[in-house]
Design a protein around this motif. Structure first.
Motif, short mmCIF file in Angstrom:
data_model
loop_
_atom_site.label_atom_id
_atom_site.label_comp_id
_atom_site.label_asym_id
_atom_site.label_seq_id
_atom_site.Cartn_x
_atom_site.Cartn_y
_atom_site.Cartn_z
N TYR A 112 0.77 -1.24 -0.06
CA TYR A 112 -0.06 -0.02 -0.02
C TYR A 112 1.06 1.47 0.09
N VAL A 113 0.75 1.98 -0.89
CA VAL A 113 1.44 3.25 -1.05
C VAL A 113 0.60 4.62 -0.93
N GLU A 114 0.73 5.41 0.05
CA GLU A 114 -0.03 6.55 0.33
C GLU A 114 0.90 7.69 0.47
N GLY A 115 1.41 7.97 -0.78
CA GLY A 115 2.57 9.39 -0.76
C GLY A 115 2.10 10.65 -0.82
N SER A 116 2.96 11.32 -1.53
CA SER A 116 2.56 12.70 -1.80
C SER A 116 2.00 12.94 -2.92
N SER A 117 1.25 14.01 -3.12
CA SER A 117 0.26 14.20 -4.07
C SER A 117 -0.73 12.96 -4.46
N ASN A 118 -0.66 12.59 -5.78
CA ASN A 118 -1.36 11.53 -6.24
C ASN A 118 -0.48 10.09 -6.19
N MET A 137 2.86 7.13 3.90
CA MET A 137 3.73 5.93 4.12
C MET A 137 3.68 4.88 3.18
N THR A 138 4.58 4.08 2.85
CA THR A 138 4.43 2.86 2.08
C THR A 138 4.37 1.70 3.08
N LEU A 139 3.63 0.87 2.89
CA LEU A 139 3.49 -0.38 3.75
C LEU A 139 3.36 -1.44 3.17
N VAL A 140 4.17 -2.41 3.56
CA VAL A 140 4.57 -3.80 3.05
C VAL A 140 4.17 -4.89 3.82
#
Length: 203
Positions: A51-57, A171-174
């Motif tokens: 799951y990647v919830e990074g900057s911008s889009n 955050m990126t979650l693995v």
């Protein structure tokens, strides 16, 4: 002569010897060797692996097939439940993106405006289910049945869930390597995401 390797040893090779003797027998020494191997447990179905919830889009989802077989994706959907909603506002049928997913392979979904550079050979598919923020629940279904939940359906935690040092925003979650299946029952505790601390590693 039968010799059993004692249970409880860590994985690896073990060697020893045994002396065999007795009345009127010539004593001999026999070398023994044994290997402790891990029990391989396959996944029962697909599940979210990144799951990647990074900057911008820059928002991505990765779904992993560890079932041991190729999976027909026509009966798999991903649903987005934003802001504590109990009804999905975006749904993606994975079979519309690629027909099948081989064992050991992943399918990656992304926001249509995401711009991260991905590893060589990785293709990400545009999907509206990646219009999430840190407070939205995401659900993976097979034949209409829930096989994995990221977050908590019907819960709005504010801007993010935060458990055990992991956050669902920026955050990126693995998914941890020892996880072999998804969350199939929505958390019933207040408004938390209990497996965020135990099943994921954050970066």
């Amino acid at each position: 002569v039968y010799v059993r390797l004692k249970a409880g040893h860590p994985q690896g090779m073990y060697a020893d010897s045994v002396l065999i003797n007795g009345y009127s027998l010539t004593e001999i020494e026999v070398s023994l060797e044994g290997e402790v191997t891990p029990v391989i447990v396959g996944a029962t179905n697909l599940f979210f692996s990144k799951y990647v919830e990074g900057s911008s889009n820059n928002k991505y989802l990765e779904i992993y097939n560890g079932t041991g077989a190729t999976v027909d994706l026509s009966t798999y959907t991903v649903e987005l439940y934003p802001n504590g909603g109990t009804t999905a506002n975006n749904t993606e049928t994975l079979g519309n993106l690629i027909p099948v997913l081989g064992n050991g392979e992943v399918i990656v979904l992304k926001h249509s405006s995401a711009t991260l550079s991905l590893p060589a050979g990785v293709t990400a598919h545009n999907s509206t289910v990646c219009n999430f923020n840190g407070d939205d629940a995401i659900v993976l279904k097979h034949n209409g049945n829930i096989i994995d939940i990221f977050g908590n359906i019907g819960c709005d935690p504010g801007s993010e869930w935060s458990e055990g040092g992991n956050n669902t925003k920026d955050m990126t979650l693995v998914r941890n390597m020892d996880i072999c299946g998804g969350v199939t029952i929505n958390p019933t505790t207040v408004c938390d995401f209990p497996t965020l601390a135990t099943e994921w590693t954050g970066y």
